[in-house]
Design a protein around this motif. Structure first.
Motif, PDB file in Angstrom:
ATOM      1  N   SER A 196       2.074  16.093  15.670  1.00  8.58           N
ATOM      2  CA  SER A 196       2.366  15.118  16.850  1.00  8.58           C
ATOM      3  C   SER A 196       3.383  13.981  16.142  1.00  8.58           C
ATOM      4  N   PRO A 197       4.656  14.528  15.875  1.00 11.71           N
ATOM      5  CA  PRO A 197       5.463  13.646  15.098  1.00 11.71           C
ATOM      6  C   PRO A 197       5.709  12.286  15.862  1.00 11.71           C
ATOM      7  N   GLY A 198       5.743  11.302  14.828  1.00 13.51           N
ATOM      8  CA  GLY A 198       5.802   9.957  14.995  1.00 13.51           C
ATOM      9  C   GLY A 198       4.421   9.410  15.967  1.00 13.51           C
ATOM     10  N   ASN A 199       3.468  10.094  16.138  1.00 16.19           N
ATOM     11  CA  ASN A 199       2.448   9.651  16.881  1.00 16.19           C
ATOM     12  C   ASN A 199       1.013   9.201  16.025  1.00 16.19           C
ATOM     13  N   LEU A 200       1.289   9.190  14.750  1.00 13.95           N
ATOM     14  CA  LEU A 200       0.134   9.047  13.795  1.00 13.95           C
ATOM     15  C   LEU A 200       0.204   8.033  13.038  1.00 13.95           C
ATOM     16  N   GLY A 201       1.279   7.200  12.897  1.00 17.28           N
ATOM     17  CA  GLY A 201       1.710   6.121  12.168  1.00 17.28           C
ATOM     18  C   GLY A 201       3.353   6.010  11.592  1.00 17.28           C
ATOM     19  N   VAL A 202       3.471   5.226  10.762  1.00 16.37           N
ATOM     20  CA  VAL A 202       4.833   5.103  10.335  1.00 16.37           C
ATOM     21  C   VAL A 202       5.133   5.765   9.044  1.00 16.37           C
ATOM     22  N   LEU A 203       5.753   6.846   9.154  1.00  9.35           N
ATOM     23  CA  LEU A 203       5.971   7.665   7.741  1.00  9.35           C
ATOM     24  C   LEU A 203       7.294   6.826   7.138  1.00  9.35           C
ATOM     25  N   THR A 204       7.068   6.427   5.961  1.00  6.93           N
ATOM     26  CA  THR A 204       8.259   5.747   5.120  1.00  6.93           C
ATOM     27  C   THR A 204       8.982   6.832   4.145  1.00  6.93           C
ATOM     28  N   HIS A 205       8.189   7.267   3.314  1.00  9.79           N
ATOM     29  CA  HIS A 205       8.636   8.276   2.274  1.00  9.79           C
ATOM     30  C   HIS A 205       7.896   9.603   2.131  1.00  9.79           C
ATOM     31  N   PHE A 206       8.500  10.426   1.538  1.00  9.61           N
ATOM     32  CA  PHE A 206       7.572  11.839   1.261  1.00  9.61           C
ATOM     33  C   PHE A 206       8.118  12.098  -0.002  1.00  9.61           C
ATOM     34  N   THR A 207       7.423  12.928  -0.700  1.00  6.04           N
ATOM     35  CA  THR A 207       7.751  13.737  -1.917  1.00  6.04           C
ATOM     36  C   THR A 207       7.848  15.363  -1.700  1.00  6.04           C
ATOM     37  N   ILE A 208       8.921  15.947  -2.377  1.00  5.59           N
ATOM     38  CA  ILE A 208       8.914  17.444  -2.252  1.00  5.59           C
ATOM     39  C   ILE A 208       9.226  17.965  -3.426  1.00  5.59           C
ATOM     40  N   GLU A 209       8.711  19.259  -3.535  1.00  3.13           N
ATOM     41  CA  GLU A 209       9.320  20.191  -4.785  1.00  3.13           C
ATOM     42  C   GLU A 209      10.521  20.834  -4.252  1.00  3.13           C
ATOM     43  N   VAL A 210      11.357  20.748  -5.387  1.00  7.07           N
ATOM     44  CA  VAL A 210      12.798  21.458  -4.935  1.00  7.07           C
ATOM     45  C   VAL A 210      12.828  22.421  -6.140  1.00  7.07           C
ATOM     46  N   HIS A 211      14.008  23.353  -5.587  1.00  8.63           N
ATOM     47  CA  HIS A 211      14.534  24.485  -6.557  1.00  8.63           C
ATOM     48  C   HIS A 211      15.721  23.993  -7.507  1.00  8.63           C
TER      49      HIS A 211
END
Length: 534
Positions: A196-211
């Motif tokens: 439920s995007p945007g309905n759980l809190g405020v996302l500020t950053h995220f970390t992803i693995e890249v190729h």
């Protein structure tokens, strides 16, 4: 509503001079009347402390917060009504520390903030010669994009953008900073990525693995423009359907076909080729240099090696080239360069209202059940008539097969739905305001004939959050976005725990929270929360 004391960032009330500039978004032209997208206050926080102050104020005054990371959502789901607050994060996290590449051992990673557009994010990745699957709209921001999956050109070969997430940095309803990982908090990780995007809190950053480019040497891509005609379109969609229907089709290939009415700016899809197009086709440029583009079919095709033994089938590319009007040819390029070529550089398709549809199917009979002829006929009804006040923008992409990473990533701890789907079709009608009834009637036929027990495209009504349409009450149509009731109830439970007071429930396009009657007064009938960018 008043501005919030102590917030360092900019705030805009409906009476503010610049309010309309920040209130406007992609969906305004279409849903500005039926969905309230006029927040009582727009806040552009300067930092995390500002965000915490907004949350504290919202809880104290019983307001709800809609979150926009900067892009768009086709139903206006990143906005809210006059009783609530919109948190606009597009400029909040733009420092050098908010987009960082790093390596650990033999793997590469990127820590990104939600405030970056896909165009800027893709450019940064190219500078470091790395890539990750993501969407194609240049102005979409990665905050909403990652929460709704991140569908894009590399869907078969590498999966979704969100499949690569390792951790999420959030500020919760109590104003507490938290890091969410699959290992430490599997239920919230599951709900944040697809729930439920945007309905759980405020996302500020995220970390992803890249190729890394160096791990996929020899990758190839093709961009082709065909002048629109039924015969060419049928041949291309037949090839797409055959790819779709073959469960053993190699993972190495990705294919996307777009169909566009006249006047669409093709250079938005073929960026970097402006001078070449002008030289080879001066007939489309007027004396003032303003082009009038013909009706077109645009093909993006790609092959990537996964071992030194993999070899491309060049005849597959040749079938796509056909008698093309313009092309760059099959080019061998690093993957980070190819992903830049798949980015759609126009802000929107046509500057008009629209009636949108995005469907998924798991059918493996599209090449022989009449779907090709049917869908070409439906497109032709809009594209072929001259000056009928309606314009087509369609995009069809193969995602399926047992080798596809879109399929194989099912069960990876995220809640992105319909992972057994084989093809995604967006088929949109942009129209003059006075042609709305005709556009809706055209889409109604698509719904009736394309879906259901005897539907040409899908036996089920399968939708995606980033391409939402129809009812704005998500709870009433949950079964079109989520596979089964247990999954939906699991997401409801996560929502109740993450947002117990309804602070992040600014409208009805949200997974329902169990036992939420006490916050019903906070919910407006506007458009859903979040930075659900597409």
């Amino acid at each position: 509503m008043a501005t919030i004391l102590g917030v360092a960032g900019k705030q805009f009330l409906p009476t503010s001079t610049d309010y309309s500039d920040w209130q406007y978004q992609y969906a305004t032209s279409t849903h500005g009347v039926d969905h309230d997208m006029n927040p009582g206050l727009i806040v552009q926080p300067s930092n995390k402390d500002d965000i915490k102050k907004v949350i504290q104020y919202a809880r104290a005054t019983k307001k709800a917060i809609a979150i926009r990371s900067g892009g768009h959502q086709y139903s206006g789901a990143s906005s809210t009504g006059k009783h609530n607050i919109q948190l606009d994060l597009r400029n909040t996290f733009q420092s050098p520390d908010d987009l960082v590449y790093f390596e650990k051992g033999d793997k590469s990673y990127v820590r990104a903030s939600v405030s970056h557009s896909l165009g800027d994010f893709n450019k940064f990745m190219g500078q470091h010669k790395v890539f990750v699957p993501h969407g194609q709209c240049v102005e979409v921001h990665v905050g909403g994009h990652v929460q709704t999956g991140g569908y894009g050109q590399l869907g078969r070969s590498f999966g979704l953008f969100g499949d690569h997430v390792l951790s999420l940095e959030i500020i919760d309803y109590a104003g507490k900073e938290r890091e969410i990982t699959k290992a430490a908090d599997p239920e919230l990780f599951f709900a944040w990525l697809g729930g439920s995007p945007g309905n759980l809190g405020v996302l500020t950053h995220f970390t992803i693995e890249v190729h890394r480019d160096r791990d996929y040497v020899g990758s190839m891509g093709l961009r082709v423009v065909h002048l629109y005609n039924e015969k060419t379109l049928k041949a291309l969609l037949q090839q797409l359907a055959e790819m779709n229907d073959n469960p053993d089709f190699p993972r190495n290939y990705d294919l996307c076909v777009s169909v566009l009415s006249a006047s669409f700016d093709i250079l938005g899809l073929m960026g970097g080729l402006d001078d070449k197009m002008r030289e080879e086709h001066p007939e489309i440029f007027g004396k003032d240099g303003t082009p009038f583009w013909p009706r077109s079919i645009v093909v993006y095709a790609q092959w990537v090696p996964f071992s030194k033994h993999d070899k491309p089938d060049m005849s597959w590319f040749e079938r796509l080239r056909g008698d093309s009007w313009f092309e760059a040819g099959v080019q061998t390029k690093p993957m980070s360069e190819l992903t830049a070529e798949w980015v759609f550089r126009n802000t929107r398709e046509f500057d008009l209202p629209y009636v949108k549809r995005t469907y998924l199917t798991r059918s493996t009979s599209l090449s022989k059940n009449g779907w090709v002829d049917w869908v070409v006929g439906r497109m032709n009804a809009i594209v072929e008539p001259a000056f009928n006040g309606q314009w087509l923008s369609a995009q069809l992409q193969c995602y399926g097969g047992k080798n596809s990473m879109f399929t194989r990533n099912a069960g990876n701890g995220t809640s992105y739905s319909w992972r057994d789907s084989t093809l995604c079709m967006t088929i949109d009608c942009f129209h003059k305001p006075e042609k709305q009834a005709e556009a809706e009637a055209w889409q109604a036929v698509n719904d009736k004939e394309g879906l259901g027990a005897h539907g040409f495209f899908s036996k089920e009504d399968r939708r995606v959050l980033w391409g939402s349409y129809g009812s704005f009450d998500l709870d009433s149509v949950w079964n079109t976005y989520y596979e089964d009731r247990p999954k939906y109830e699991r997401l409801m439970k996560a929502r109740r725990l993450a947002d117990p007071e309804g602070t992040f429930t600014p409208n009805t396009f949200a997974v329902k929270r169990a036992e939420q009657k006490h916050v019903a007064e906070r919910e407006s009938s506007s458009a859903s929360p979040c930075c659900i960018s597409t």
